[in-house]
Scaffold this motif. Structure first.
Motif, PDB file in Angstrom:
ATOM      1  N   ILE A  77       0.832  -1.205   0.000  1.00 57.31           N
ATOM      2  CA  ILE A  77       0.000   0.000   0.000  1.00 57.31           C
ATOM      3  C   ILE A  77       0.868   1.257   0.000  1.00 57.31           C
ATOM      4  O   ILE A  77       0.512   2.252  -0.619  1.00 57.31           O
ATOM      5  CB  ILE A  77      -0.983  -0.028   1.194  1.00 57.31           C
ATOM      6  CG1 ILE A  77      -2.015  -1.124   0.957  1.00 57.31           C
ATOM      7  CG2 ILE A  77      -1.656   1.324   1.395  1.00 57.31           C
ATOM      8  CD1 ILE A  77      -2.895  -1.438   2.154  1.00 57.31           C
ATOM      9  N   SER A  78       2.018   1.193   0.641  1.00 59.04           N
ATOM     10  CA  SER A  78       2.908   2.354   0.650  1.00 59.04           C
ATOM     11  C   SER A  78       4.133   2.135  -0.232  1.00 59.04           C
ATOM     12  O   SER A  78       5.207   2.670   0.033  1.00 59.04           O
ATOM     13  CB  SER A  78       3.335   2.679   2.086  1.00 59.04           C
ATOM     14  OG  SER A  78       4.026   1.575   2.638  1.00 59.04           O
ATOM     15  N   ALA A  79       3.961   1.366  -1.286  1.00 55.17           N
ATOM     16  CA  ALA A  79       5.065   1.057  -2.198  1.00 55.17           C
ATOM     17  C   ALA A  79       5.612   2.318  -2.861  1.00 55.17           C
ATOM     18  O   ALA A  79       4.895   3.299  -3.071  1.00 55.17           O
ATOM     19  CB  ALA A  79       4.598   0.067  -3.265  1.00 55.17           C
ATOM     20  N   GLN A  80       6.886   2.258  -3.211  1.00 57.84           N
ATOM     21  CA  GLN A  80       7.556   3.394  -3.832  1.00 57.84           C
ATOM     22  C   GLN A  80       7.270   3.503  -5.325  1.00 57.84           C
ATOM     23  O   GLN A  80       7.456   4.561  -5.908  1.00 57.84           O
ATOM     24  CB  GLN A  80       9.059   3.301  -3.602  1.00 57.84           C
ATOM     25  CG  GLN A  80       9.422   3.407  -2.136  1.00 57.84           C
ATOM     26  CD  GLN A  80      10.904   3.213  -1.889  1.00 57.84           C
ATOM     27  OE1 GLN A  80      11.589   2.586  -2.683  1.00 57.84           O
ATOM     28  NE2 GLN A  80      11.390   3.763  -0.797  1.00 57.84           N
ATOM     29  N   ILE A 138       3.553  -4.321  -7.111  1.00 63.15           N
ATOM     30  CA  ILE A 138       3.314  -5.651  -7.676  1.00 63.15           C
ATOM     31  C   ILE A 138       4.194  -6.689  -6.973  1.00 63.15           C
ATOM     32  O   ILE A 138       3.736  -7.790  -6.644  1.00 63.15           O
ATOM     33  CB  ILE A 138       3.542  -5.660  -9.203  1.00 63.15           C
ATOM     34  CG1 ILE A 138       2.482  -4.794  -9.891  1.00 63.15           C
ATOM     35  CG2 ILE A 138       3.548  -7.075  -9.760  1.00 63.15           C
ATOM     36  CD1 ILE A 138       2.781  -4.464 -11.352  1.00 63.15           C
ATOM     37  N   SER A 139       5.421  -6.323  -6.715  1.00 66.57           N
ATOM     38  CA  SER A 139       6.346  -7.242  -6.042  1.00 66.57           C
ATOM     39  C   SER A 139       5.853  -7.610  -4.647  1.00 66.57           C
ATOM     40  O   SER A 139       5.835  -8.787  -4.277  1.00 66.57           O
ATOM     41  CB  SER A 139       7.735  -6.598  -5.953  1.00 66.57           C
ATOM     42  OG  SER A 139       8.603  -7.424  -5.209  1.00 66.57           O
TER      43      SER A 139
END
Length: 126
Positions: A52-55, A61-62
């Motif tokens: 949810i807080s991905a860069q 996706i990872s």
């Protein structure tokens, strides 16, 4: 379904896994498989939270893919506990637990697939 739905489902599922772990340790003195179940069953939500807080979209996706792998591993341990007699398949809580992990896997698979398609579309649009 969106990320918030999967976050809520995976968090609630993790709570059930913690309670199941306690049950298996206290009532069956089973520590090995239950520890594996605890690790992967609670890491689903942790990875969803990270996603949810991905860069980036690739990072999102990872993290969702890792959550999906953990969910599949969780399903494996639940099924092994059933087949080895630690859990009874026809008990309501076991059926709902199994159904919940199936739903989580389906939601995660859908999120990953849609995200990958959107990423591909964005790359092709450039």
């Amino acid at each position: 379904m969106n990320e918030n739905t999967i976050y809520t489902k995976s968090f609630e599922f993790a709570i059930r896994i913690v309670k199941l772990y306690k049950f298996l340790c206290d009532n069956h003195k089973e520590y090995t498989i239950s520890k594996q179940l605890l690790r992967c069953g609670t890491s689903i939500g942790a990875n969803v939270n990270e996603a949810i807080s991905a860069q980036s979209k690739k990072d999102f996706i990872s993290k969702m893919s890792i959550a999906n792998k953990e969910a599949r591993e969780t399903k494996y341990w639940i099924e092994l506990l059933i087949e080895t007699g630690y859990l009874k398949k026809d008990e309501n809580y076991v059926e709902t637990l199994h159904n919940e992990i199936e739903k989580i896997i389906k939601i995660l698979t859908s999120i990953i697939k849609t995200s990958q398609e959107n990423l591909t579309k964005e790359k092709n649009a450039k």
